[in-house]
Design an enzyme around this catalytic site. Structure first.
Site, PDB file in Angstrom:
ATOM      1  N   SER A 147     115.753   7.052  62.489  1.00 26.70           N
ATOM      2  CA  SER A 147     116.278   8.292  61.893  1.00 26.70           C
ATOM      3  C   SER A 147     115.173   8.899  61.028  1.00 26.70           C
ATOM      4  CB  SER A 147     117.492   7.966  61.010  1.00 26.70           C
ATOM      5  OG  SER A 147     117.809   9.069  60.182  1.00 26.70           O
ATOM      6  N   TYR A 160     121.264   2.871  54.540  1.00 26.06           N
ATOM      7  CA  TYR A 160     120.919   3.478  55.832  1.00 26.06           C
ATOM      8  C   TYR A 160     119.415   3.781  55.877  1.00 26.06           C
ATOM      9  CZ  TYR A 160     121.376   6.492  59.960  1.00 26.06           C
ATOM     10  OH  TYR A 160     121.254   7.049  61.209  1.00 26.06           O
TER      11      TYR A 160
HETATM   12  N1  LIG Z   1     124.193  11.314  64.761  1.00 29.09           N
HETATM   13  C1  LIG Z   1     123.083  11.570  64.115  1.00 29.09           C
HETATM   14  O1  LIG Z   1     122.916  12.668  63.550  1.00 29.09           O
HETATM   15  C2  LIG Z   1     121.987  10.546  64.058  1.00 29.09           C
HETATM   16  C3  LIG Z   1     120.785  10.922  63.440  1.00 29.09           C
HETATM   17  C4  LIG Z   1     119.754  10.005  63.373  1.00 29.09           C
HETATM   18  C5  LIG Z   1     119.920   8.738  63.898  1.00 29.09           C
HETATM   19  N2  LIG Z   1     121.103   8.397  64.491  1.00 29.09           N
HETATM   20  C6  LIG Z   1     121.218   7.035  65.017  1.00 29.09           C
HETATM   21  O2  LIG Z   1     121.540   7.101  66.392  1.00 29.09           O
HETATM   22  C7  LIG Z   1     122.310   5.954  66.762  1.00 29.09           C
HETATM   23  C8  LIG Z   1     123.581   6.417  67.464  1.00 29.09           C
HETATM   24  O3  LIG Z   1     124.309   7.237  66.564  1.00 29.09           O
HETATM   25  P1  LIG Z   1     125.505   8.195  67.031  1.00 29.09           P
HETATM   26  O4  LIG Z   1     125.443   9.390  66.184  1.00 29.09           O
HETATM   27  O5  LIG Z   1     125.503   8.316  68.497  1.00 29.09           O
HETATM   28  O6  LIG Z   1     126.731   7.327  66.487  1.00 29.09           O
HETATM   29  P2  LIG Z   1     128.123   6.905  67.120  1.00 29.09           P
HETATM   30  O7  LIG Z   1     128.635   7.963  68.033  1.00 29.09           O
HETATM   31  O8  LIG Z   1     128.933   6.480  65.968  1.00 29.09           O
HETATM   32  O9  LIG Z   1     127.722   5.640  68.003  1.00 29.09           O
HETATM   33  C9  LIG Z   1     127.420   4.412  67.432  1.00 29.09           C
HETATM   34  C10 LIG Z   1     127.426   3.395  68.543  1.00 29.09           C
HETATM   35  O10 LIG Z   1     127.066   2.128  68.007  1.00 29.09           O
HETATM   36  C11 LIG Z   1     127.971   1.167  68.511  1.00 29.09           C
HETATM   37  N3  LIG Z   1     128.036   0.041  67.585  1.00 29.09           N
HETATM   38  C12 LIG Z   1     128.163   0.078  66.235  1.00 29.09           C
HETATM   39  N4  LIG Z   1     128.222  -1.171  65.745  1.00 29.09           N
HETATM   40  C13 LIG Z   1     128.126  -2.010  66.806  1.00 29.09           C
HETATM   41  C14 LIG Z   1     128.130  -3.412  66.950  1.00 29.09           C
HETATM   42  N5  LIG Z   1     128.235  -4.227  65.882  1.00 29.09           N
HETATM   43  N6  LIG Z   1     128.014  -3.943  68.186  1.00 29.09           N
HETATM   44  C15 LIG Z   1     127.913  -3.142  69.273  1.00 29.09           C
HETATM   45  N7  LIG Z   1     127.883  -1.809  69.200  1.00 29.09           N
HETATM   46  C16 LIG Z   1     128.001  -1.246  67.979  1.00 29.09           C
HETATM   47  C17 LIG Z   1     129.292   1.916  68.655  1.00 29.09           C
HETATM   48  O11 LIG Z   1     130.122   1.306  69.629  1.00 29.09           O
HETATM   49  P3  LIG Z   1     131.474   0.476  69.361  1.00 29.09           P
HETATM   50  O12 LIG Z   1     132.146   1.046  68.167  1.00 29.09           O
HETATM   51  O13 LIG Z   1     132.221   0.640  70.648  1.00 29.09           O
HETATM   52  O14 LIG Z   1     131.003  -0.939  69.174  1.00 29.09           O
HETATM   53  C18 LIG Z   1     128.790   3.252  69.204  1.00 29.09           C
HETATM   54  O15 LIG Z   1     128.628   3.167  70.599  1.00 29.09           O
HETATM   55  C19 LIG Z   1     122.568   5.186  65.472  1.00 29.09           C
HETATM   56  O16 LIG Z   1     121.637   4.135  65.363  1.00 29.09           O
HETATM   57  C20 LIG Z   1     122.319   6.221  64.385  1.00 29.09           C
HETATM   58  O17 LIG Z   1     121.919   5.621  63.173  1.00 29.09           O
HETATM   59  C21 LIG Z   1     122.146   9.267  64.571  1.00 29.09           C
END
Ligand SMILES: NC(=O)c1ccc[n+]([C@@H]2O[C@H](COP(=O)([O-])OP(=O)(O)OC[C@H]3O[C@@H](n4cnc5c(N)ncnc54)[C@H](OP(=O)(O)O)[C@@H]3O)[C@@H](O)[C@H]2O)c1
Length: 257
Positions: A147, A160
């Site tokens: 991030s 985070y």
């Molecule tokens: N959205 C943003 O603006 C943004 C910006 C920068 C970075 N990111 C990063 O991008 C990545 C994805 O984010 P997103 O926005 O797509 O979030 P999201 O829609 O909340 O997806 C998070 C994913 O992580 C999985 N997960 C969480 N804990 C887990 C565990 N213990 N075991 C297995 N799977 C797990 C969840 O699946 P289950 O709940 O089904 O397990 C879900 O598929 C993250 O690392 C986040 O920090 C996001």
């Protein structure tokens, strides 16, 4: 090889954590469009099945319901994939969690839990996939979703920011260690991505003014999941064959100021 072929992932076996939602889901769909066999990991079976239904070449992919912090089980998962489908050429660690909390309210366990999901699981998967018996003989590319907060601060995001910074720094050490084996390790650092569960959760806690402030901090507007998936496709593909240890910022200009 034409320049278009350089971005192909045909016949690549690619493991994606966090594939049940948001960025991980988009990465899975995009990898399938590039010809990869994708192994979708997350805890929620129904949402993984939804991702699968959106993918191309449906018969070659597989859902694996798994909590990425069950570290002792990771090798068994990799072994069973390789036994049936062959060695691994790519890995995207998208699983992640976020906690928005002033530091005064943080507890030691909150840091540890987030560190396990966001950092340790990435490195434990990498350690197993890098073994000669599991890693493709043509090399392998691993991408960890970090991030912009891994290098920039954000109020009420101490754990985070710390975990994403650790992911970026640790990936550089891994990149050096694994380069002799033909394994590339990179991070992708997005700023705010629209329409993911993590973003929706964050926006739900904000006033309208704060939401407008966030928008104005992105010169190109907010990003979408495809913007991040495209960066991952590039890093997984042969087009990035000479790139390792880098942190690719995908942020619509957020960190340019
Ligand atoms: N959205 C943003 O603006 C943004 C910006 C920068 C970075 N990111 C990063 O991008 C990545 C994805 O984010 P997103 O926005 O797509 O979030 P999201 O829609 O909340 O997806 C998070 C994913 O992580 C999985 N997960 C969480 N804990 C887990 C565990 N213990 N075991 C297995 N799977 C797990 C969840 O699946 P289950 O709940 O089904 O397990 C879900 O598929 C993250 O690392 C986040 O920090 C996001």
């Amino acid at each position: 090889m034409t320049s278009q072929d350089l971005f192909s992932l045909a016949n690549h076996n690619i493991i994606i954590t966090g594939a049940s939602s948001g960025i991980g889901r988009e990465c899975a769909v995009s990898c399938s469009k590039r010809g990869a066999n994708v192994f979708l990991i997350a805890r929620n079976n129904e949402r993984l099945a939804e991702t699968l239904s959106m993918m191309e070449n449906n018969i070659n992919h597989q859902i694996i319901v798994f909590d990425v912090v069950d570290f002792d089980e990771i090798e068994g998962i990799i072994r069973s994939i390789v036994a049936v489908h062959g060695k691994i050429s790519g890995f995207i660690h998208c699983a992640g969690s976020e906690l928005i909390l002033p530091t005064i309210s943080m507890k030691a366990t909150y840091y540890q839990e987030m560190y396990n999901v966001n950092v340790v699981s990435a490195f434990e998967f990498a350690k197993q996939i890098a073994k000669k018996k599991y890693c493709s003989d043509n090399g392998c590319s691993m991408v960890f979703i970090a991030s912009v907060m891994g290098t920039l601060g954000q109020i009420a995001h101490v754990s985070y920011c710390a975990t994403k910074g650790a992911l970026i720094a640790g990936s550089k050490a891994l990149a050096l260690e694994y380069a002799p084996k033909g394994i590339r390790i990179n991070t992708v650092s997005p700023a705010q991505i629209e329409n993911t569960a993590m973003t929706d959760n964050m926006l739900a806690k904000m006033s309208d003014k704060n939401k407008m402030d966030i928008l104005s901090m992105h010169p190109l507007g907010l990003g979408n999941t495809q913007d991040v998936a495209s960066a991952c496709i590039y890093l997984l593909s042969d087009a990035a064959r000479w790139i390792t240890g880098t942190n690719l910022i995908v942020d619509g200009g957020y960190s340019t100021r």
